[in-house]
Scaffold this motif. Structure first.
Motif, PDB file in Angstrom:
ATOM      1  N   VAL A  21      23.251  47.340  36.888  1.00 23.24           N
ATOM      2  CA  VAL A  21      23.508  45.926  37.199  1.00 23.24           C
ATOM      3  C   VAL A  21      24.268  45.276  36.047  1.00 23.24           C
ATOM      4  N   ALA A  22      23.814  45.584  34.803  1.00 21.94           N
ATOM      5  CA  ALA A  22      24.494  45.012  33.635  1.00 21.94           C
ATOM      6  C   ALA A  22      25.949  45.449  33.616  1.00 21.94           C
ATOM      7  N   SER A  23      26.195  46.696  33.965  1.00 21.83           N
ATOM      8  CA  SER A  23      27.549  47.227  33.908  1.00 21.83           C
ATOM      9  C   SER A  23      28.438  46.594  34.974  1.00 21.83           C
ATOM     10  N   ILE A  24      27.863  46.306  36.133  1.00 20.95           N
ATOM     11  CA  ILE A  24      28.652  45.696  37.207  1.00 20.95           C
ATOM     12  C   ILE A  24      29.175  44.323  36.770  1.00 20.95           C
ATOM     13  N   LYS A  25      28.421  43.692  35.869  1.00 20.65           N
ATOM     14  CA  LYS A  25      28.823  42.357  35.436  1.00 20.65           C
ATOM     15  C   LYS A  25      30.164  42.339  34.715  1.00 20.65           C
ATOM     16  N   PHE A  26      30.596  43.499  34.196  1.00 23.76           N
ATOM     17  CA  PHE A  26      31.913  43.518  33.557  1.00 23.76           C
ATOM     18  C   PHE A  26      33.015  43.310  34.578  1.00 23.76           C
ATOM     19  N   HIS A  27      32.780  43.831  35.777  1.00 25.76           N
ATOM     20  CA  HIS A  27      33.827  43.766  36.790  1.00 25.76           C
ATOM     21  C   HIS A  27      33.737  42.454  37.555  1.00 25.76           C
ATOM     22  N   ALA A  28      32.545  41.870  37.600  1.00 25.14           N
ATOM     23  CA  ALA A  28      32.357  40.601  38.310  1.00 25.14           C
ATOM     24  C   ALA A  28      31.402  39.745  37.501  1.00 25.14           C
ATOM     25  N   PRO A  29      31.934  38.982  36.533  1.00 23.34           N
ATOM     26  CA  PRO A  29      31.050  38.196  35.664  1.00 23.34           C
ATOM     27  C   PRO A  29      30.145  37.247  36.445  1.00 23.34           C
TER      28      PRO A  29
END
Lengths: 468, 267
Positions: A21-29
């Motif tokens: 989930v944390a990593s997905i935030k890079f692609h969609a802040p």
């Protein structure tokens, strides 16, 4: 054992989900941005701590206990202690992770658990370590095997560094950057020294066992052990840190000398497994531990590179650092523990894993996942660092954007790791279920036929050992 | 090695050595926490942050800002710039002289020689010490961070990964509180394409009452709340903004010198 490993596997899945989930935030802040306790700055430390305190430490302790009992030629006694300790440990991890997510983390990397989490895991650790020491003291085989040095030193070192860090940073914080120095010292000693000692201790036991060749040689292993604890304990202060110059200098020198134990360990392992790699190819535990040792050596070289001032000028503050940490914690330590768990858990319980084929799938998923996570981050980190050297031509925001393709690949790696970890979880839960059923069957048999009391009673006792 | 006690003793010495080196020694050397004097001044550095900024540091910690931001500027070295402070009686001669010379990024001897040359031609010149390095060139600070900068911080949030820019000097770069708050609420409104997650949960969107709230944010075009609504920062957001504004390590020190800007003569 089941309590320790089952909980550990659960936290591993938790860690993978949080990390993903944390990593997905890079692609969609904007992803989950309105949820207070799922902001990146809380998720990422929670994922890191779930891996370290949720999986690595309890799994390492479980493997260490089993190895010490094995090498001492004694059986596990006083089962209540480790069961209680395992439950206390997992309670501590739960409280600690919840505290990070609600914003009560301490703000120190790898030491985020506040008192509610750190006190239970400290005492759970003490219980397990004392229990292990008693097993060791009551050993029947007096001569010590190299693994025992590694394991005992690790058992002894954690309470020291953990209590030091918590007292000096959380309970009665020291002033100014002395905090940062102690934080780096603690993180380095836990992530590099503790995991190194436990992981290598396990590898030095399992590799000779699988290959059928004795460890080559005990003296070289001893040399590797002493030089490792002599140099690795001093690593960790980054070269550009805003602290008196002698500290990073000392760290850099120690990191350069780290080449000596790395070479010694490489020689020991290479001479032990040489010629036996292909015959053992189908042994999943062997593959896991082999990949683990390779990752250990590689992450050791990365650590040395980051401590070298000329290189750190580029790699400092880039993704190269997290790549090294992930390679060490997941590629080396977790993989080694997977190998050990797949070997020892069926022996402890006396039952086979319900889905042995999933273990193989777990291995390939883990290997591919770690590669896809670590390689892009390391390469991306160097690219990023080189771009930062050029402040007049390349804006900072552009360097962040250029990192996105690398991060995308690493997110895929995390996804594969999550799948692999789920397989381990399913296998361990399946085994637990099987074992409980077997226990139930025995119990009913025991009730039905009082005449067979002695044998059933004896096997019931064996099962209790398994539970630890 | 048959003796467990021997292993214990040897580990104790090897491991305990590093404890003495990186726990005991730093506490003894740095834990005293004395202020230092500012270079070429009698002022003391640092002074404690205002109370609200210290609460802001706790907001910074709780939300894990250090996962993406460092608070440590690095520099690769020091160089001398020569600046003209007066042209004297023959401004043309001096102007011609300096237009043919390299004045920035010199070492001390070269800078001294240059100043002598300009003085001989009748002009007035001064040497300015400047820090060099990529971080400095990016405008992230005027000098590298040193131990003194963090004397009153608890916890010290140095950070080790720059997913976002360094914040050691952000209070100098963006001294406008409204900018900081709007950026926290909607990062993409101030920095196009920013990867920073929005911290909307530190704010309240509410209907404008009889009079607009004095704390309401002033947004750039296209980013504000719908008409009739306003965005008001919660106390936590205000504390965080005060903390960010309090981040400016802009004082020259003995171990991190630089020259404050002098009045530069422009021919």
């Amino acid at each position: 054992m089941l309590a320790l490993f089952g909980g550990a596997a659960f936290w591993l899945v938790v860690c993978s989900v949080l990390g993903l989930v944390a990593s997905i935030k890079f692609h969609a802040p904007d992803f989950l941005a309105n949820c207070v306790w799922l902001t990146y700055g809380r998720l990422q430390p929670a994922a890191d701590d779930a891996l370290l305190y949720g999986f690595c430490l309890p799994a390492g302790l479980g493997v260490a206990l089993w190895l010490l009992a094995r090498l001492s030629q004694t059986t596990l006694r006083g089962i209540v202690v480790p069961i209680a300790a395992a439950n206390l440990w997992h309670l501590g991890v739960f409280v600690g992770l919840a505290a990070i997510l609600i914003g009560d983390g301490t703000g120190f990397a790898w030491l985020e658990f506040p008192r509610g989490g750190s006190v239970p895991i400290f005492f759970a650790y003490l219980m397990l370590a004392l229990w292990a020491t008693m097993i060791f003291a009551g050993r029947r085989e007096r001569a010590m095997y190299p693994s025992q040095w590694f394991l005992l030193a690790a058992l002894f070192w954690f309470p020291w560094i953990y209590s030091t860090a918590n007292l000096f940073l959380v309970a009665w914080p020291v002033r100014g950057v002395a905090q940062a120095v102690i934080g780096w010292w603690f993180a380095g000693n836990l992530l590099v020294v503790w995991t190194g000692l436990i992981g290598l201790g396990a590898a030095f036991y399992f590799l000779p066992k699988f290959t059928g060749r004795p460890l080559q040689s005990h003296y070289l292993a001893l040399f590797g052990f002493w030089t490792f604890i002599l140099f690795a304990t001093w690593c960790g202060i980054p070269p550009g840190a805003p602290v008196p110059v002698w500290m990073p200098t000392l760290s850099a020198v120690a990191a350069a000398w780290l080449l000596v134990p790395l070479l010694a360990i490489f020689l020991v392992v290479w001479q032990t497994v040489r010629g036996s790699i292909m015959p053992n190819w189908n042994n999943t535990s062997f593959c896991f531990i082999g990949a683990g040792v390779d990752s250990f050596l590689l992450s050791g070289l990365m650590l040395m590179a980051m401590a070298c001032p000329q290189i750190s000028r580029v790699t400092d503050f880039t993704w190269f650092g997290p790549a090294e940490t992930q390679l060490r914690l997941y590629g080396f330590f977790a993989m080694t523990m997977f190998g050990a768990i797949y070997h020892l858990l069926p022996r402890v319980v006396g039952l086979e894993f319900p889905f042995p084929k999933l273990a193989r799938a777990h291995f390939w998923l883990s290997l591919a996942g770690v590669a896809l996570l670590v390689v892009p981050l390391a390469i991306g980190g160097v690219v990023q660092g080189l771009k930062w050297q050029n402040p007049n031509a390349i804006a900072f925001a552009d360097t962040t954007k250029a990192m996105l393709p690398f991060l995308r690949v690493s997110t895929t790696g995390l996804l594969l790791m999550l799948l692999g970890n789920l397989l381990l979880f399913v296998n361990i839960m399946g085994l637990t279920l099987r074992w409980k059923l077997a226990l139930l069957k025995q119990f009913t048999a025991f009730v039905k036929s009082p005449l067979a009391e002695t044998s059933a009673g004896a096997s019931l006792r064996d099962e209790k050992e398994a539970q630890a | 090695m048959k003796n467990g006690f021997l292993v214990f003793l040897a580990s104790l010495i090897a491991l305990g050595g590093s404890w003495c080196g990186f726990v005991l020694a730093p506490v003894l050397q740095l834990g005293g926490g004395k202020q230092t004097t500012i270079l070429n001044s009698s002022g003391l550095y640092p002074v404690d942050r205002p109370g609200m900024a210290n609460q802001g540091l706790q907001v910074y910690r709780a939300n894990g800002c250090a996962a993406c931001h460092t608070e440590q500027v690095q520099q690769s070295g020091v160089a001398c710039d020569v600046v003209l402070t007066g042209a004297g009686k023959n401004p043309e001669v001096v102007t011609n002289l300096i237009s043919s010379l390299k004045l920035n990024g010199l070492d001390k001897d070269l800078a001294d020689a240059l100043v002598d040359k300009i003085t001989a031609a009748g002009g007035k010149a001064e040497i300015r010490i400047v820090a060099t390095g990529p971080d400095i060139d990016r405008g992230w600070g005027r000098r590298h961070s040193v131990a003194e900068d963090f004397l009153y911080d608890d916890p010290v949030q140095l950070g080790n990964l720059r997913i976002g820019p360094d914040l050691a000097d952000v209070g100098m770069r963006q001294p406008d509180a409204n900018w900081q708050l709007v950026h926290l609420y909607a990062p993409q409104s101030e920095v196009k394409g920013s990867a920073m997650p929005p911290f909307r949960y530190l704010f309240r969107v509410k209907k404008i009452g009889s009079a607009p709230s004095p704390d309401a944010l002033a947004f750039p075009k296209d980013f504000g709340p719908p008409a009739g609504y306003e965005v008001v920062p919660a106390p936590q957001a205000q504390e965080l903004a005060v903390y960010l504004l309090s981040l400016h390590a802009d004082v020259p020190l003995h171990n991190a010198p630089f020259s404050q800007s002098a009045a530069v003569f422009k021919p």
